[in-house]
Structures are given as structure tokens and as C-alpha cells.
Design a protein around this motif. Structure first.
Motif, PDB file in Angstrom:
ATOM      1  N   HIS A  55     -15.057   8.967  25.184  1.00 31.40           N
ATOM      2  CA  HIS A  55     -14.738   8.370  26.490  1.00 31.40           C
ATOM      3  C   HIS A  55     -13.414   7.616  26.453  1.00 31.40           C
ATOM      4  O   HIS A  55     -12.919   7.206  27.512  1.00 31.40           O
ATOM      5  N   LEU A  56     -12.840   7.435  25.276  1.00 35.97           N
ATOM      6  CA  LEU A  56     -11.569   6.720  25.180  1.00 35.97           C
ATOM      7  C   LEU A  56     -10.411   7.618  25.597  1.00 35.97           C
ATOM      8  O   LEU A  56     -10.408   8.820  25.294  1.00 35.97           O
ATOM      9  N   PRO A  57      -9.385   7.066  26.245  1.00 41.45           N
ATOM     10  CA  PRO A  57      -8.163   7.843  26.469  1.00 41.45           C
ATOM     11  C   PRO A  57      -7.545   8.204  25.117  1.00 41.45           C
ATOM     12  O   PRO A  57      -7.730   7.498  24.117  1.00 41.45           O
ATOM     13  N   TRP A  58      -6.795   9.280  25.088  1.00 38.87           N
ATOM     14  CA  TRP A  58      -6.141   9.699  23.845  1.00 38.87           C
ATOM     15  C   TRP A  58      -5.286   8.570  23.271  1.00 38.87           C
ATOM     16  O   TRP A  58      -5.217   8.386  22.051  1.00 38.87           O
ATOM     17  N   ASN A  59      -4.606   7.817  24.138  1.00 44.48           N
ATOM     18  CA  ASN A  59      -3.727   6.751  23.656  1.00 44.48           C
ATOM     19  C   ASN A  59      -4.489   5.719  22.831  1.00 44.48           C
ATOM     20  O   ASN A  59      -3.922   5.129  21.899  1.00 44.48           O
ATOM     21  N   ALA A  60      -5.736   5.473  23.177  1.00 42.57           N
ATOM     22  CA  ALA A  60      -6.549   4.536  22.411  1.00 42.57           C
ATOM     23  C   ALA A  60      -7.193   5.210  21.206  1.00 42.57           C
ATOM     24  O   ALA A  60      -7.249   4.634  20.110  1.00 42.57           O
ATOM     25  N   LEU A  61      -7.648   6.431  21.395  1.00 36.07           N
ATOM     26  CA  LEU A  61      -8.320   7.144  20.310  1.00 36.07           C
ATOM     27  C   LEU A  61      -7.401   7.349  19.111  1.00 36.07           C
ATOM     28  O   LEU A  61      -7.862   7.403  17.967  1.00 36.07           O
ATOM     29  N   ARG A  62      -6.099   7.462  19.349  1.00 36.09           N
ATOM     30  CA  ARG A  62      -5.173   7.728  18.247  1.00 36.09           C
ATOM     31  C   ARG A  62      -5.241   6.666  17.153  1.00 36.09           C
ATOM     32  O   ARG A  62      -5.027   6.969  15.980  1.00 36.09           O
ATOM     33  N   PHE A  63      -5.544   5.418  17.507  1.00 32.79           N
ATOM     34  CA  PHE A  63      -5.593   4.362  16.494  1.00 32.79           C
ATOM     35  C   PHE A  63      -6.759   4.587  15.533  1.00 32.79           C
ATOM     36  O   PHE A  63      -6.642   4.309  14.336  1.00 32.79           O
ATOM     37  N   PHE A  64      -7.860   5.106  16.011  1.00 34.75           N
ATOM     38  CA  PHE A  64      -8.990   5.444  15.152  1.00 34.75           C
ATOM     39  C   PHE A  64      -8.642   6.647  14.277  1.00 34.75           C
ATOM     40  O   PHE A  64      -8.998   6.695  13.099  1.00 34.75           O
ATOM     41  N   ILE A  65      -7.946   7.613  14.863  1.00 42.35           N
ATOM     42  CA  ILE A  65      -7.532   8.800  14.114  1.00 42.35           C
ATOM     43  C   ILE A  65      -6.575   8.412  12.997  1.00 42.35           C
ATOM     44  O   ILE A  65      -6.707   8.862  11.848  1.00 42.35           O
ATOM     45  N   TYR A  66      -5.579   7.588  13.320  1.00 43.66           N
ATOM     46  CA  TYR A  66      -4.618   7.150  12.308  1.00 43.66           C
ATOM     47  C   TYR A  66      -5.327   6.421  11.166  1.00 43.66           C
ATOM     48  O   TYR A  66      -5.046   6.655   9.984  1.00 43.66           O
ATOM     49  N   ARG A  67      -6.215   5.511  11.513  1.00 48.14           N
ATOM     50  CA  ARG A  67      -6.893   4.734  10.477  1.00 48.14           C
ATOM     51  C   ARG A  67      -7.733   5.632   9.577  1.00 48.14           C
ATOM     52  O   ARG A  67      -7.701   5.499   8.340  1.00 48.14           O
ATOM     53  N   ASP A  68      -8.476   6.551  10.179  1.00 49.98           N
ATOM     54  CA  ASP A  68      -9.299   7.449   9.374  1.00 49.98           C
ATOM     55  C   ASP A  68      -8.450   8.286   8.432  1.00 49.98           C
ATOM     56  O   ASP A  68      -8.810   8.516   7.274  1.00 49.98           O
ATOM     57  N   HIS A  69      -7.300   8.747   8.937  1.00 50.46           N
ATOM     58  CA  HIS A  69      -6.432   9.572   8.099  1.00 50.46           C
ATOM     59  C   HIS A  69      -5.895   8.771   6.917  1.00 50.46           C
ATOM     60  O   HIS A  69      -5.904   9.256   5.772  1.00 50.46           O
ATOM     61  N   LEU A  70      -5.421   7.558   7.170  1.00 50.35           N
ATOM     62  CA  LEU A  70      -4.891   6.739   6.077  1.00 50.35           C
ATOM     63  C   LEU A  70      -5.984   6.429   5.057  1.00 50.35           C
ATOM     64  O   LEU A  70      -5.730   6.415   3.848  1.00 50.35           O
ATOM     65  N   ARG A  71      -7.179   6.171   5.516  1.00 49.10           N
ATOM     66  CA  ARG A  71      -8.270   5.854   4.592  1.00 49.10           C
ATOM     67  C   ARG A  71      -8.631   7.035   3.704  1.00 49.10           C
ATOM     68  O   ARG A  71      -9.131   6.851   2.586  1.00 49.10           O
ATOM     69  N   ARG A  72      -8.397   8.239   4.183  1.00 43.97           N
ATOM     70  CA  ARG A  72      -8.760   9.433   3.407  1.00 43.97           C
ATOM     71  C   ARG A  72      -7.678   9.855   2.416  1.00 43.97           C
ATOM     72  O   ARG A  72      -7.927  10.700   1.555  1.00 43.97           O
ATOM     73  N   LEU A  73      -6.485   9.326   2.535  1.00 45.44           N
ATOM     74  CA  LEU A  73      -5.406   9.733   1.638  1.00 45.44           C
ATOM     75  C   LEU A  73      -5.731   9.330   0.200  1.00 45.44           C
ATOM     76  O   LEU A  73      -6.232   8.226  -0.050  1.00 45.44           O
ATOM     77  N   PRO A  74      -5.436  10.212  -0.769  1.00 44.31           N
ATOM     78  CA  PRO A  74      -5.700   9.845  -2.171  1.00 44.31           C
ATOM     79  C   PRO A  74      -4.878   8.656  -2.635  1.00 44.31           C
ATOM     80  O   PRO A  74      -5.301   7.906  -3.510  1.00 44.31           O
ATOM     81  N   SER A  75      -3.697   8.472  -2.073  1.00 47.60           N
ATOM     82  CA  SER A  75      -2.877   7.289  -2.350  1.00 47.60           C
ATOM     83  C   SER A  75      -2.057   6.983  -1.103  1.00 47.60           C
ATOM     84  O   SER A  75      -1.662   7.893  -0.370  1.00 47.60           O
ATOM     85  N   LEU A  76      -1.821   5.703  -0.881  1.00 49.09           N
ATOM     86  CA  LEU A  76      -1.092   5.297   0.311  1.00 49.09           C
ATOM     87  C   LEU A  76       0.402   5.436   0.114  1.00 49.09           C
ATOM     88  O   LEU A  76       0.911   5.230  -0.996  1.00 49.09           O
TER      89      LEU A  76
END
Length: 343
Positions: A120-141
């Protein structure tokens, strides 16, 4: 995949000073302090052992096509940027092969399945969750992260060469416009956070949520704070950009820690949305900040028709020669294709 919110307070609650936020990147923690309007001096860059800053550029390109994205990806690679660029796309994003040809990692997000609880979130808001999930999954930052809009940004020099610092770096829009004067900010903040939250920071200049950078640890802390404050959300008319209201609310109340602010005076990001005059250019044609230095990133160039035309003329993909295009259908052919055989 289902999503569980980390939020423990309602969106109407004023943010309290957070505890020091750290992630496994070796950077210094963020300490709470309200952000002032005056841009701060640069802090030392967090660099890799080989002396080169490993910068990750991330953006959202949901529903776009190659013509929308090409100015962003082509100008980024033209600067000599050799780092990683990840664009999150939707199932309706077109020409992925042409976008990926610019050495871009395109990752498709289906909001109905990947983020069902947040669909239900607009894409503009959802992107912050997407970014965070992606960074958390990286083997190294990476050393640093740049979160930015895509459709209305061009790069004029390598963003990895900029000393973003280990902390958080936020961008101010034109100083002629404040949170209280902007009708969009009022709608977004009052609609999601309540009128008292808007009143409390109405005198401040606007910070743009479309360009945020800093050390990877600092950016992760920023994303944690944003994701918490973006929920709960009740959809409403004109609320697609409410993430910017949340961004300013957190920034001005100290919930993002000590954020380094930059603005149009010297860049590195030139934000044109509320600028009333065309920016000047140097002899090489590069767009200049107010102090005459070339901007590293030019944001919202589409708000100025002349500049938009120049950018599109340079970066828009060439059209097929007319003789290779399919001929236009006549009215009769179009009616026939839809089962209408009347004259």
C-alpha cells in the motif's frame, strides 16, 4: 516475502534522540543533534585500503523505460565512475537489457509478492525498505552509499571522487523556499505526521529526500529511521511524496544524528526544483553551482524546460530512421483491428 515493521511508536509521535546506531562497516556511530541550515564543512572520506572510495549508487526506476533512465546511467558512466550502480525496477520497467548495458545491476521488485505487507506504500516510500534490505544482504558493505532519484538526475563528474565522509550527508533545496511555504511539504507532513510536526519545522529550508549520501553505516542508520517513521501509512490523495516530509521531520528533530548539509551555493549537488533562474555554465558546458563551481550532480533539471531540452538532446536515445518505423495505421485499419468493420 512478508515484512515485519520495526516501528514501536505511531507516526504522530515526535522522535526521541536515538541511541548510537552502528552497523558492521567500521565507521563511527551517529550521535543525535538537530541539523542547522548552514552547510557544514567536509569530513574525511572513508576510503578502501587501495585508496579508492568504494561507492555504491542506488536508485528506483519503477515503470520507466530506457529513454527515462539513459541520462542518469549514461552520464554516470561518462564521468569515469567505475563503482557499482544498482537500480531497482518494477515488472513494468521496459528495456532492461539496454539499461543493464551501462554496467547497471537491475533488480526487479514485485511489490505484491516481494513486499506484500507494504504494497500500500507509494514507490517513493517503499524504496527505503528496498534499499535497506539490499544493503543488509550484501556480503560486505561499500565505503559509501549514494541514494538518489533516477529520472531527473545527471552526473557531471565522478561521484566516487567526492569526499562524502563517514557520516550522513543531506542536501538542501533552494533557500527561497521553506517547509512552511511549500504546499507539498504541508500536505505530506500534515497528512502523515500531523500539523504540529509541520509547524515545528516550518521555518527551516527544505532538505531533499531524493539525494542522500554518506558512509554505509550512517546510511543504514538513516534507512532504519526512515523505515520506522514511514509506517503506519494511510493512503490519501497527493501523498505519493510523503517520504520527503518524513525525511525533513527526522532531520530537523535530531533523529538522524549529526547530518552534514550541503546546498546550491557550492554543491556538490545542485537541486533546481525551486530555483528561479537558469544555472550558469562554464566554457565546457558544465552546469555550475551558485559559487561558479561545477556541480557533481544536477537534480531536477526537468523543472527548467530549456535545460531539460538540452539534456534530452544529448542523452535521449536516437530514434529509428523513419524508413524503418512501422507506418501509421489509418482510422479504418485501427477500427478493423478492434472488430469495427463499419465505414
Amino acid at each position: 516475502m512478508p515484512y515485519t515493521s520495526r516501528m514501536t511508536t505511531t507516526a504522530m509521535t515526535q522522535p526521541s534522540a536515538p541511541a548510537a546506531c552502528t552497523h558492521d562497516s567500521g565507521t563511527q556511530p551517529i550521535h543525535a543533534a538537530p541539523a542547522a541550515d548552514k552547510p557544514a564543512a567536509d569530513t574525511p572520506a572513508h576510503t578502501a585500503t587501495d585508496g579508492a572510495c568504494r561507492l555504491l549508487v542506488m536508485g528506483l526506476a519503477a515503470g520507466y523505460h530506457y529513454g527515462d533512465v539513459r541520462p542518469f546511467v549514461a552520464s554516470l558512466r561518462e564521468t569515469g565512475f567505475a563503482g557499482d550502480c544498482t537500480l531497482f525496477v518494477s515488472p513494468t520497467t521496459r528495456d532492461l537489457d539496454r539499461i543493464a548495458a551501462h554496467d547497471v545491476d537491475c533488480r526487479t521488485i514485485d511489490r505484491q509478492t516481494d513486499y506484500e505487507a507494504l504494497s500500500h506504500l507509494p514507490w517513493n516510500a517503499l524504496r527505503f525498505f528496498i534499499y535497506r534490505d539490499h544493503l543488509r544482504r550484501l556480503p560486505s558493505l561499500p565505503d559509501a552509499v549514494l541514494l538518489c532519484d533516477v529520472r531527473d538526475i545527471i552526473f557531471q563528474s565522478d561521484p566516487a571522487a567526492r569526499l562524502w565522509g563517514t557520516g550522513l550527508c543531506c542536501t538542501l533545496e533552494d533557500r527561497r523556499m521553506t517547509v512552511g511555504d511549500c504546499p507539498y511539504m504541508r500536505r505530506w507532513m500534515c497528512g502523515h505526521l500531523g500539523e504540529p510536526a509541520w509547524n515545528a519545522i516550518a521555518h527551516h529550508n527544505i532538505s531533499c529526500s531524493g539525494t542522500v549520501a554518506g558512509g554505509a553505516s550512517a546510511v543504514l542508520c538513516y534507512l532504519d529511521a526512515m523505515c520506522d517513521a514511514l509506517l503506519p501509512f494511510v493512503p490519501g490523495p497527493g501523498m505519493a511524496g510523503y517520504d520527503q516530509g518524513v525525511h525533513n521531520h527526522l532531520l530537523r528533530n535530531g533523529a538522524l544524528g549529526i547530518a552534514r548539509l550541503t546546498d546550491n551555493s557550492s554543491g556538490p549537488i545542485l537541486t533546481l526544483g525551486y530555483k528561479t533562474t537558469m544555472p550558469e555554465r562554464n566554457n565546457d558546458g558544465r552546469i555550475l553551482c551558485d559559487d561558479g563551481t561545477p556541480a557533481v550532480i544536477v537534480h531536477q533539471y526537468d523543472r527548467m524546460p530549456g535545460l531539460f531540452a538540452d539534456v534530452r538532446a544529448r542523452y535521449a536515445p536516437p530514434r529509428r530512421p523513419r524508413e524503418t518505423r512501422r507506418p501509421r495505421k489509418t482510422d479504418r485499419q485501427r477500427r478493423s483491428a478492434h472488430g469495427d468493420t463499419s465505414a
